[in-house]
Design an enzyme around this catalytic site. Sequence first.
Site, PDB file in Angstrom:
ATOM      1  CB  CYS A   1      40.299   6.490  -7.226  1.00  0.00           C
ATOM      2  SG  CYS A   1      42.008   6.714  -7.770  1.00  0.00           S
TER       3      CYS A   1
ATOM      4  CG  HIS B   1      45.697   5.775  -8.635  1.00  0.00           C
ATOM      5  ND1 HIS B   1      44.975   6.910  -8.917  1.00  0.00           N
ATOM      6  CD2 HIS B   1      46.146   5.332  -9.822  1.00  0.00           C
ATOM      7  CE1 HIS B   1      45.003   7.133 -10.216  1.00  0.00           C
ATOM      8  NE2 HIS B   1      45.716   6.184 -10.793  1.00  0.00           N
TER       9      HIS B   1
END
Length: 157
Positions: free
Chosen positions: A125, A77
């Site tokens: 994200c 991420h």
Amino acid sequence: MTEVQTLPATLRRFQAHSEGFRWESVVLKHYKPEGTHFRDITRQVLFGPESGLPAELRYFEVAPGGYSTFERHEHVHAVLILQGHGRAIVGEQVFEIAPFDLVYVPPQTWHQFQAAKDAPLGFLCLVAADRDRPTRPSAEEASQIRQHPIIGPHVRL
């Protein structure tokens, strides 16, 4: 002469609402279908494979006092905090986070995002479009995590 093919520009205007950040033509979704391992969180997929990208850019918004699932997976991420403040648990560390902080979550690393009690936490994200499913801790792992001196007092399972 070779003709250059270009994709038409697409603009999705930002719309600040009293309920949180929104963008035109972007669907507000539940974080996950159901469960008790997360609380008060939504997601919006801003760009994905349909845009020709090999990734998804998503916006998550965690209501005051809410949190994401404590999980790990093979994909990474890359996170940019846009609003609010709270905590990011990454591996065996707890970070206080605020707007414009960047958080990197390596592969197979336990992680969780938590909003402070006084404001929502909103973040972008970036993840690969082709990614594995997350896993949650087993009962034995959860017991060990709860006893961890640094993250144990903060993790929400």
